[in-house]
Design an enzyme around this catalytic site. Structure first.
Site: not given
Length: 505
Positions: A266, A300
């Site tokens: 990720e 993120c």
């Protein structure tokens, strides 16, 4: 609601142990220093003062942890799923019991504000409960019939795994990775980010206090190029789950190639929030502001590019700028604070460098634009909005990872789509429109692993989480997590005689 002074007093009590004892590794159920005896210092972004000395681990420490995880694997993988379920629920209960301690420590370690971190521990407990409930069925598969044949699939845990977590919301993201690994029957070696290792230490202690067997979960602190590299290269570690920068993900893939490690990444994002003129503009503005300025912009999934239909661009960006200017920057333990100090002076300088770059590129600073004074004199940066930007500018292409939003106008659907996709990343996207047909057309063609329509990031744990392009490989959430932590086996049974080719007879 406790005051800043009350929260500070409680935090100091919890931090005292780290100042006195440091942050040790946890290997095979024992708290141990690095084999070399070396340490490194972590500081609080609030006042830049030392918080603790942390074990600076190397290859020898990783080898010990990997051996412990390997030694514990057979018994843990063979434990009935119902027993793993009960144990993971006990871990969740223990997290809830220490939620305040976790939140206060995490705030001082990361600079994230208490209004968000107060929920992080509870979210971590929820992650454990979610995957605990799936542990009994984790090994289940399918029956697939063919003419004269019955195929039975099953899953089994892949083995000891390495988990490398980031510094932005370390407690919650550690649970997000480790809970499904344990539910699947894997054992774990966890390396937390060197900037914010304190709550990782709390988490492994909580797990073992709840009854997790020795060696099932091992903690190894250290630097990425030392402990992290050793973990990704170790032959006993069968997979690496990593959350962090895209560039680091590339390094990990190279390091794990020799041992053919499975990887789950990720990574970064430069996520667009796309606002059409027919949207509910007040809600869209609130969502855009929330998704870039909450958590200090250090996440993120933040919506760091604001793409606005040209006819409403000026009015909408004024609205966002006004909201940004009213956001309270302050001490993370102040209940009124929204934006606290950034994680570390190194990262603060990175974010500030983009503000200097923005001026060079010719954007307008509609809000913020630099460092601000905050209590303790730490890494405080103003919530910032860049306007009159275009998508070719570096501030529109590169992940800044701070409370910085770049606003770009678009003319129509095709233009919005082209702008949104014209970056290296593809983690998330946010779309605001009242036109259902447009929403369907846009979401079909937007290059992102996750999209929210007329919503900020509202997570539903059974759904897949992950990105495309430079934003990652693989998916977390629901059954997708087990796809990573488990191997699938197929057994084919002949249910009737079938012609067998005869060779040499």
């Amino acid at each position: 609601m406790p005051t800043l002074e009350e929260n500070l007093s409680k935090a100091e009590i919890h931090l005292e142990r780290f100042r006195n004892d440091g942050v040790l590794n946890q290997v095979n159920g024992e708290a141990v220093p690095a084999a070399s005896g070396e340490t490194f210092e972590v500081i609080s972004p609030v006042d830049l003062k030392p918080l603790a000395r942390v074990a600076r681990s190397g290859a020898e420490d990783v080898a010990r942890a990997a051996a412990a995880a390997k030694g514990a694997f057979e018994a843990w993988a063979g434990m009935p799923g119902e027993k793993r379920k009960a144990l993971l629920h006990r871990i969740a209960d223990a997290i809830v019991a220490r939620a305040e301690e976790i939140a206060l420590v995490e705030c001082m370690d990361t600079g994230q504000s208490l209004r968000f971190m107060s929920k992080a521990a509870l979210r971590g407990a929820e992650n454990f409960r979610f995957f605990a409930d799936r542990a009994p069925e984790a090994r289940d598969g399918q029956s697939l019939r063919a003419a004269g044949q019955l195929n039975i699939t099953s899953r089994s845990p892949i083995g000891p795994v390495g988990v490398i977590t980031p510094w932005n919301t370390p407690f919650m993201l550690s649970t997000w990775k480790i809970a499904p690994a344990l539910a699947a029957g894997c054992t774990v070696v966890h390396k937390p980010a060197e900037f914010s290792p304190l709550t990782a230490r709390l988490l492994v202690e909580i797990a073992e206090s709840a009854g997790l067997p020795k060696g099932v979960w091992n903690l190894v602190n250290g630097l990425g190029e030392e402990a992290g590299k050793a973990l990704t290269e170790h032959t006993a570690i069968k997979a690496i789950g990593f959350v962090g920068e895209s560039r680091t993900g590339s390094h990990i893939m190279r390091q794990g190639a020799a041992t053919l490690k499975r990887v789950h990444f990720e990574l970064g994002g430069k996520n667009p929030v796309i606002v059409f003129a027919d949207a509910d503009l007040e809600r869209a503005a609130d969502a855009a502001v929330f998704m870039i300025y909450s958590l200090n912009g250090e996440r993120c999934t933040s919506s760091s590019r604001l793409l606005v239909e040209r006819s409403i661009y000026d009015a909408f960006t004024r609205k966002v700028a006004e909201k940004a200017k009213r956001i309270k920057v302050g001490h993370p333990l102040d209940p009124e604070t929204v934006v606290g100090p950034l994680i570390h002076p190194v990262h603060e300088e990175k974010v500030l460098s983009y503000m200097r770059l923005a001026r060079e590129e010719g954007v307008t600073i509609a809000a913020g634009g630099g460092k601000v004074e905050g209590p303790g004199g730490g890494c405080y940066v103003a919530p910032t909005l860049f306007t009159n930007a275009n998508n070719k500018m570096r501030v529109a292409q590169e992940e800044i990872f701070g409370p910085v939003l770049t606003a770009i106008p678009f003319d129509d659907e095709a233009d919005a789509l082209a702008l949104a996709n014209d970056v290296a990343y593809g983690l998330t996207g946010y779309l605001w429109t009242s036109d259902l047909g447009r929403a369907l057309r846009m979401t079909e063609r937007l290059e992102a692993g996750m999209l929210w329509v007329n919503s900020e990031n509202v997570r539903h744990l059974p759904t897949p989480f992950g990105g495309v392009k430079s934003s990652g490989i693989g998916r977390d959430g629901g059954d997708w997590s087990f796809d990573f932590y488990m191997e699938t086996k197929n057994v084919a049974f002949a249910t009737a005689d079938h012609p067998i080719p005869r060779l040499g007879g």
